[in-house]
Scaffold this motif. Structure first.
Motif, PDB file in Angstrom:
ATOM      1  N   ASP A 255       0.785  -1.239   0.000  1.00 26.94           N
ATOM      2  CA  ASP A 255       0.000   0.000   0.000  1.00 26.94           C
ATOM      3  C   ASP A 255       0.810   1.278   0.000  1.00 26.94           C
ATOM      4  O   ASP A 255       0.244   2.351   0.247  1.00 26.94           O
ATOM      5  N   ILE A 256       2.098   1.220  -0.254  1.00 28.87           N
ATOM      6  CA  ILE A 256       2.879   2.456  -0.366  1.00 28.87           C
ATOM      7  C   ILE A 256       4.092   2.181  -1.237  1.00 28.87           C
ATOM      8  O   ILE A 256       4.695   1.092  -1.159  1.00 28.87           O
ATOM      9  N   GLY A 257       4.436   3.143  -2.088  1.00 31.02           N
ATOM     10  CA  GLY A 257       5.554   2.966  -3.007  1.00 31.02           C
ATOM     11  C   GLY A 257       6.807   3.680  -2.558  1.00 31.02           C
ATOM     12  O   GLY A 257       7.796   3.053  -2.196  1.00 31.02           O
ATOM     13  N   ASN A 258       6.765   5.016  -2.554  1.00 31.39           N
ATOM     14  CA  ASN A 258       7.931   5.816  -2.176  1.00 31.39           C
ATOM     15  C   ASN A 258       7.517   6.882  -1.167  1.00 31.39           C
ATOM     16  O   ASN A 258       6.600   7.673  -1.429  1.00 31.39           O
ATOM     17  N   LEU A 259       8.197   6.916  -0.054  1.00 31.35           N
ATOM     18  CA  LEU A 259       7.852   7.873   0.996  1.00 31.35           C
ATOM     19  C   LEU A 259       8.027   9.309   0.517  1.00 31.35           C
ATOM     20  O   LEU A 259       7.339  10.217   0.989  1.00 31.35           O
TER      21      LEU A 259
ATOM     22  N   ILE B 115      11.086   4.526   2.852  1.00 30.97           N
ATOM     23  CA  ILE B 115      10.401   3.586   1.966  1.00 30.97           C
ATOM     24  C   ILE B 115      10.732   3.960   0.529  1.00 30.97           C
ATOM     25  O   ILE B 115      10.557   5.114   0.120  1.00 30.97           O
ATOM     26  N   VAL B 116      11.221   2.977  -0.224  1.00 28.07           N
ATOM     27  CA  VAL B 116      11.610   3.198  -1.617  1.00 28.07           C
ATOM     28  C   VAL B 116      11.144   2.012  -2.456  1.00 28.07           C
ATOM     29  O   VAL B 116      11.424   0.855  -2.120  1.00 28.07           O
ATOM     30  N   ASN B 117      10.423   2.304  -3.520  1.00 26.65           N
ATOM     31  CA  ASN B 117      10.004   1.287  -4.490  1.00 26.65           C
ATOM     32  C   ASN B 117       9.254   0.120  -3.843  1.00 26.65           C
ATOM     33  O   ASN B 117       9.425  -1.042  -4.219  1.00 26.65           O
ATOM     34  N   GLY B 118       8.432   0.438  -2.843  1.00 21.15           N
ATOM     35  CA  GLY B 118       7.613  -0.582  -2.204  1.00 21.15           C
ATOM     36  C   GLY B 118       8.313  -1.395  -1.142  1.00 21.15           C
ATOM     37  O   GLY B 118       7.786  -2.423  -0.699  1.00 21.15           O
ATOM     38  N   TYR B 119       9.490  -0.943  -0.706  1.00 22.32           N
ATOM     39  CA  TYR B 119      10.245  -1.645   0.344  1.00 22.32           C
ATOM     40  C   TYR B 119      10.598  -0.680   1.469  1.00 22.32           C
ATOM     41  O   TYR B 119      10.949   0.480   1.226  1.00 22.32           O
TER      42      TYR B 119
ATOM     43  N   SER C 135       8.346   5.706 -12.203  1.00 16.06           N
ATOM     44  CA  SER C 135       7.122   5.263 -12.875  1.00 16.06           C
ATOM     45  C   SER C 135       6.190   4.517 -11.919  1.00 16.06           C
ATOM     46  O   SER C 135       5.039   4.235 -12.281  1.00 16.06           O
ATOM     47  N   LEU C 136       6.659   4.223 -10.726  1.00 20.48           N
ATOM     48  CA  LEU C 136       5.860   3.471  -9.769  1.00 20.48           C
ATOM     49  C   LEU C 136       4.690   4.334  -9.284  1.00 20.48           C
ATOM     50  O   LEU C 136       4.886   5.437  -8.773  1.00 20.48           O
ATOM     51  N   LYS C 137       3.496   3.814  -9.443  1.00 18.18           N
ATOM     52  CA  LYS C 137       2.295   4.540  -9.046  1.00 18.18           C
ATOM     53  C   LYS C 137       1.963   4.226  -7.585  1.00 18.18           C
ATOM     54  O   LYS C 137       2.045   3.073  -7.156  1.00 18.18           O
ATOM     55  N   GLU C 138       1.578   5.279  -6.858  1.00 18.83           N
ATOM     56  CA  GLU C 138       1.114   5.056  -5.501  1.00 18.83           C
ATOM     57  C   GLU C 138      -0.282   4.429  -5.541  1.00 18.83           C
ATOM     58  O   GLU C 138      -1.053   4.671  -6.474  1.00 18.83           O
ATOM     59  N   PRO C 139      -0.622   3.613  -4.551  1.00 17.12           N
ATOM     60  CA  PRO C 139      -1.965   3.009  -4.526  1.00 17.12           C
ATOM     61  C   PRO C 139      -3.050   4.087  -4.531  1.00 17.12           C
ATOM     62  O   PRO C 139      -2.854   5.187  -4.020  1.00 17.12           O
ATOM     63  N   ASN C 140      -4.173   3.735  -5.103  1.00 10.46           N
ATOM     64  CA  ASN C 140      -5.284   4.676  -5.134  1.00 10.46           C
ATOM     65  C   ASN C 140      -5.872   4.902  -3.749  1.00 10.46           C
ATOM     66  O   ASN C 140      -6.431   5.946  -3.458  1.00 10.46           O
TER      67      ASN C 140
END
Length: 230
Positions: free
Chosen positions: A97-101, A151-155, A189-194
Motif C-alpha cells: 500500500d505504499i511505493g515511495n515515501l 520507503i523506496v520502491n515498495g520496500y 514510474s511506480l504509481k502510488e496506490p489509489n
C-alpha cells in the motif's frame, strides 16, 4: 586491527580515509562507508574474507544471518583502547500500500514517525537527505539505537546504528555521514496506490519493521563475544 587504525587516522587530517561505495545487491540502495574505520560485510564479500576470521566469525554463520533477517550490510567500528563500539546494519522488507515515501506530504511522514515511535517506545524526528527518513532514538535489550527508516520502491529500508553505551555527538555525526551518503535508484514510474486509507498504510509499515530487534540480538551477540580479538 581497525580499532588501532582508527586511532591513527583520528590524528591525521579529517579528510583522509578509504571511503568505499557499496552497491547492495538485490536492493535499490548504495551506501558509502570508510573501510579504514569500519569492518563492512555484505552477502557478496564474506566468502574467504579474512576479516571474518579476525573477528571469529564464519562464512556460514554470516550468510545465514543475512538470509534469515533480510539484511544486506553489517558494519562495525571499534574504538581504540575501549570496550565501546558501533554496529550498523541495513535491512529491507517488502511493504504493501505504499511505493515511495518521498511522494507523501509532511503530515503523513509525521504520522508515520509518531506511529513508529509509539511502537518502539522511542523518540523520533524527521531526518532529510535527498530522501525523507524517520529517525528513531531509543533503548532496547541493553543497547542504544539510532534507527533511520524510509520507503523506496515498495520496500521499507532500515539503517540501524547501535551501541552498548549512549551515542556521543561524534558518534551521531559519524552515523549521519553514512546515512547522508545513501543513494536510491527510485522508480519514478511506480504509481502510488489509489487507496488513501492512511491508517491502514501506517499499520502495514509498522508490521514491516516489527522484526528489527531480532537482528540486533543475533548480530551483536557474536560481535560482542569476539571483539576482544580485534
Amino acid at each position: 586491527m581497525k580499532k588501532i587504525l582508527l586511532f591513527v587516522f583520528l590524528m591525521l587530517i579529517p579528510t583522509l580515509g578509504y571511503a568505499t561505495t557499496f552497491e547492495l545487491k538485490n536492493t535499490d540502495m548504495d551506501i558509502t562507508i570508510d573501510e579504514s574505520e569500519w569492518y563492512v560485510f555484505t552477502p557478496d564479500n564474506i566468502l574467504d574474507n579474512p576479516e571474518l576470521e579476525e573477528l571469529g566469525l564464519t562464512y556460514e554463520y554470516m550468510l545465514e544471518s543475512f538470509q534469515n533477517n533480510q539484511a544486506y550490510l553489517d558494519a562495525i567500528l571499534f574504538y581504540y583502547d575501549s570496550e565501546d563500539y558501533i554496529e550498523l546494519f541495513v535491512r529491507k522488507v517488502a511493504l504493501e500500500d505504499i511505493g515511495n515515501l518521498v511522494n507523501y506530504d509532511d503530515a503523513f511522514i509525521e504520522q508515520l514517525g509518531q506511529a513508529l515511535a509509539d511502537e518502539q517506545m522511542a523518540n523520533y524526528e524527521i531526518y532529510r537527505t535527498n530522501y525523507p527518513f524517520v529517525l528513531l532514538d531509543y533503548q532496547d535489550q541493553g543497547f542504544y539505537l539510532q534507527e533511520y527508516y524510509t520507503i523506496v520502491n515498495g520496500y521499507g529500508y532500515t539503517i540501524t546504528a547501535q551501541k552498548p553505551n549512549a551515542f556521543s555527538r561524534e558518534d551521531k555525526a559519524r552515523v549521519e555521514k553514512i546515512v547522508d551518503s545513501v543513494s536510491f535508484d527510485v522508480d519514478l514510474s511506480l504509481k502510488e496506490p489509489n487507496s488513501k486509507e492512511t491508517n491502514k498504510e501506517v499499520n502495514y509499515i509498522i508490521i514491516g519493521i516489527s522484526s528489527v530487534v531480532l537482528v540486533v540480538v543475533i548480530f551483536v551477540t557474536v560481535f560482542k563475544n569476539k571483539k576482544g580479538r580485534a
